[in-house]
Design a protein around this motif. Structure first.
Motif, PDB file in Angstrom:
ATOM      1  N   HIS A  32     -45.119  19.169   4.241  1.00 23.92           N
ATOM      2  CA  HIS A  32     -46.307  20.026   4.125  1.00 23.92           C
ATOM      3  C   HIS A  32     -45.910  21.490   4.289  1.00 23.92           C
ATOM      4  N   ASP A  33     -45.011  21.769   5.237  1.00 26.40           N
ATOM      5  CA  ASP A  33     -44.604  23.156   5.503  1.00 26.40           C
ATOM      6  C   ASP A  33     -43.883  23.767   4.312  1.00 26.40           C
ATOM      7  N   VAL A  34     -42.984  22.996   3.698  1.00 26.28           N
ATOM      8  CA  VAL A  34     -42.228  23.558   2.579  1.00 26.28           C
ATOM      9  C   VAL A  34     -43.139  23.803   1.380  1.00 26.28           C
ATOM     10  N   LEU A  35     -44.148  22.965   1.195  1.00 23.48           N
ATOM     11  CA  LEU A  35     -45.099  23.189   0.108  1.00 23.48           C
ATOM     12  C   LEU A  35     -45.939  24.436   0.389  1.00 23.48           C
ATOM     13  N   ALA A  36     -46.336  24.606   1.649  1.00 26.07           N
ATOM     14  CA  ALA A  36     -47.107  25.793   2.036  1.00 26.07           C
ATOM     15  C   ALA A  36     -46.283  27.065   1.822  1.00 26.07           C
ATOM     16  N   GLU A  37     -45.009  26.999   2.144  1.00 29.37           N
ATOM     17  CA  GLU A  37     -44.126  28.151   1.952  1.00 29.37           C
ATOM     18  C   GLU A  37     -43.982  28.508   0.474  1.00 29.37           C
ATOM     19  N   ASN A  38     -44.186  27.538  -0.373  1.00 27.87           N
ATOM     20  CA  ASN A  38     -44.121  27.776  -1.814  1.00 27.87           C
ATOM     21  C   ASN A  38     -45.522  28.008  -2.379  1.00 27.87           C
ATOM     22  N   TYR A  39     -46.301  28.791  -1.650  1.00 30.69           N
ATOM     23  CA  TYR A  39     -47.639  29.222  -2.078  1.00 30.69           C
ATOM     24  C   TYR A  39     -48.559  28.043  -2.395  1.00 30.69           C
ATOM     25  N   GLY A  40     -48.477  27.032  -1.547  1.00 29.21           N
ATOM     26  CA  GLY A  40     -49.377  25.896  -1.696  1.00 29.21           C
ATOM     27  C   GLY A  40     -49.088  25.038  -2.912  1.00 29.21           C
ATOM     28  N   ALA A  41     -47.806  24.865  -3.219  1.00 27.12           N
ATOM     29  CA  ALA A  41     -47.440  23.980  -4.335  1.00 27.12           C
ATOM     30  C   ALA A  41     -47.968  22.576  -4.062  1.00 27.12           C
ATOM     31  N   ASN A  42     -48.281  21.859  -5.126  1.00 29.71           N
ATOM     32  CA  ASN A  42     -48.871  20.525  -5.013  1.00 29.71           C
ATOM     33  C   ASN A  42     -47.877  19.486  -5.506  1.00 29.71           C
ATOM     34  N   LEU A  43     -47.389  18.649  -4.577  1.00 34.32           N
ATOM     35  CA  LEU A  43     -46.475  17.570  -4.911  1.00 34.32           C
ATOM     36  C   LEU A  43     -47.266  16.266  -4.942  1.00 34.32           C
ATOM     37  N   TYR A  44     -47.087  15.463  -5.969  1.00 29.62           N
ATOM     38  CA  TYR A  44     -47.926  14.276  -6.107  1.00 29.62           C
ATOM     39  C   TYR A  44     -47.189  13.162  -6.827  1.00 29.62           C
ATOM     40  N   SER A  45     -47.748  11.963  -6.729  1.00 29.37           N
ATOM     41  CA  SER A  45     -47.202  10.811  -7.441  1.00 29.37           C
ATOM     42  C   SER A  45     -48.323   9.817  -7.691  1.00 29.37           C
ATOM     43  N   TYR A  46     -48.154   8.995  -8.718  1.00 25.11           N
ATOM     44  CA  TYR A  46     -49.100   7.908  -8.984  1.00 25.11           C
ATOM     45  C   TYR A  46     -48.433   6.884  -9.903  1.00 25.11           C
ATOM     46  N   VAL A  47     -49.036   5.711  -9.961  1.00 22.18           N
ATOM     47  CA  VAL A  47     -48.521   4.653 -10.823  1.00 22.18           C
ATOM     48  C   VAL A  47     -49.601   4.244 -11.817  1.00 22.18           C
ATOM     49  N   THR A  48     -49.185   3.899 -13.023  1.00 22.74           N
ATOM     50  CA  THR A  48     -50.114   3.481 -14.069  1.00 22.74           C
ATOM     51  C   THR A  48     -49.465   2.376 -14.900  1.00 22.74           C
TER      52      THR A  48
END
Length: 412
Positions: free
Chosen positions: A54-70
């Protein structure tokens, strides 16, 4: 060589980088793959806790990391992506593209593992979360009924399993089995990479090649084999539900990209695809036989599903009325205005797809599953060319395969 798809789209303030992993749907690893998609984005060797991620994403201006399966046709697809702000909207350059790729590479190449096993505590947490999801689906009778329909329609094929896994397999999952699945996915899956945003395409390709190093696999997908019956299968399951849930599976044999393919899409739209459709206007609005009702298709596989919540006392009347709407289309008893509206709505939805980065990514990826590569313009032209007689002809070939009902009515 892993294909890299670039879209230098200037209307977005963010940039999206997505990696897709494709393998055949397999009963023996679909649950591990679903869990793996969550584990990989929550902790890595460099960032071993969710807080550090969470901290590293916040440091990158709130970058959004995600995953899903289909599921795509008979493939199971794991998607891992990151959205981040474009450097052009920062007061000074931060090389956000490279920073995002560095993090994505960490997620994909360096999961939190030790001695050929994922972190046991984190695996336990994800297993508990997935167990709770299975329970919530059981409690959601609409979702549960649909899954029961899938099991009966495709009872001998792995296609019947949902992308998020199999409840009965969950106790068998171990940190070691997830690690083996990860190694297989990293090595053997067929991969594609997508980047969309206001970017320099050539530089983006160079950056991807610098940071994302993975072997490319080659996947062969089996054709879906749908067992045929002389009359529809009918299943009635007693369940604790205030409404009766009707799930109907229909099939048609046709070829992607042909006139039949486009007519089938238009048929679904007229039948139950939106609030102007026959199912909605007649079954729900006019006759008040359904609390909710719609149809949806997987046009590539020639599959159509009707999903409805109805009063248990009028369940059989609702089913027969649904069938009557199908008969109306088979006989050409639908308004020309409805045909025009259906085509207009489909084309509008298609164009709106490209107003979102995810829409472009999913549409572009889907093209890779077919031998014929339809452009958006060709797809729109195909819909525009559908005439009433095409819809009628396709409707006459759409067959009811399975009807699955949930009701609290005690069977005698």
């Amino acid at each position: 060589m892993i294909p890299i798809h670039i879209n230098e789209e200037q209307k977005f303030k963010t940039v999206s980088i997505v990696v897709k992993f494709k393998a055949p749907i397999n009963e023996n690893n679909v649950t591990e793959r679903a869990l793996l998609s969550k584990l990989m984005t929550k902790a890595t060797a460099k960032y071993p806790t969710e807080q550090l991620m969470h901290d590293v994403l916040a440091e990158n201006y709130g970058a959004n990391l995600y995953s899903y399966v289909t599921k795509q046709k008979t493939a199971h697809v794991v998607t891992i992506g990151i959205d981040f702000i474009n450097d052009k909207f920062l007061s000074h350059s931060e090389n956000m593209q490279q920073r995002a790729l560095e993090l994505l590479a960490e997620v994909i190449n360096n999961p939190l593992c030790k001695n050929k096993a994922f972190h046991a505590g984190k695996v336990d947490i994800e297993k508990q979360l997935l167990k709770a999801r299975f329970q919530s689906i059981k409690d959601n009778k609409t979702q549960y009924g649909y899954q029961q329909l899938m099991k009966e329609m495709f009872k001998t094929q792995d296609y019947r399993f949902p992308s998020y896994g199999i409840e009965e397999k969950l106790p068998e999952v171990t940190p070691e089995s997830i690690y083996q699945t990860y190694k297989s996915m990293w090595t053997e899956d067929e991969k594609e990479i997508f980047i969309i945003g206001d970017i320099d395409g050539k530089q983006a390709v160079q950056d991807v090649k610098e940071y994302l190093h993975m072997p490319q696999g080659k996947v062969s997908l089996e054709k879906l084999k749908i067992p045929q019956f002389t009359s529809p299968q009918y299943f009635n399951e007693q369940s604790d539900t205030t409404q009766a849930k009707i799930n109907i599976g229909m099939t048609i044999d046709m070829i992607y990209g042909t006139q039949d393919y486009f007519a089938f899409i238009v048929f679904n739209q007229i039948f139950g695809g939106d609030v102007m459709s026959l199912l909605f206007m007649n079954v729900r609005e006019k006759m008040s036989l359904a609390y909710q009702i719609h149809s949806q298709i997987d046009a590539r596989l020639g599959l159509l599903y009707v999903i409805a919540g109805v009063n248990k006392d009028t369940r059989e009347l609702a089913i027969s009325t649904i069938m009557e709407q199908h008969e109306l289309i088979k006989k050409g008893q639908f308004d020309e205005n409805l045909l025009h509206t259906a085509k207009t709505m489909l084309i509008t939805h298609k164009k709106e797809t490209f107003d979102r980065p995810k829409g472009w990514i999913e549409a572009t990826y889907a093209k890779g599953f077919e031998d014929i590569k339809l452009t958006t313009e060709e797809w729109i032209k195909g819909i525009e060319n559908v005439k009433a007689e095409h819809v009628i002809e396709v409707a006459q070939r759409v067959a009811v395969h399975t009807i699955y009902c949930l009701t609290n009515e005690v069977q005698s």
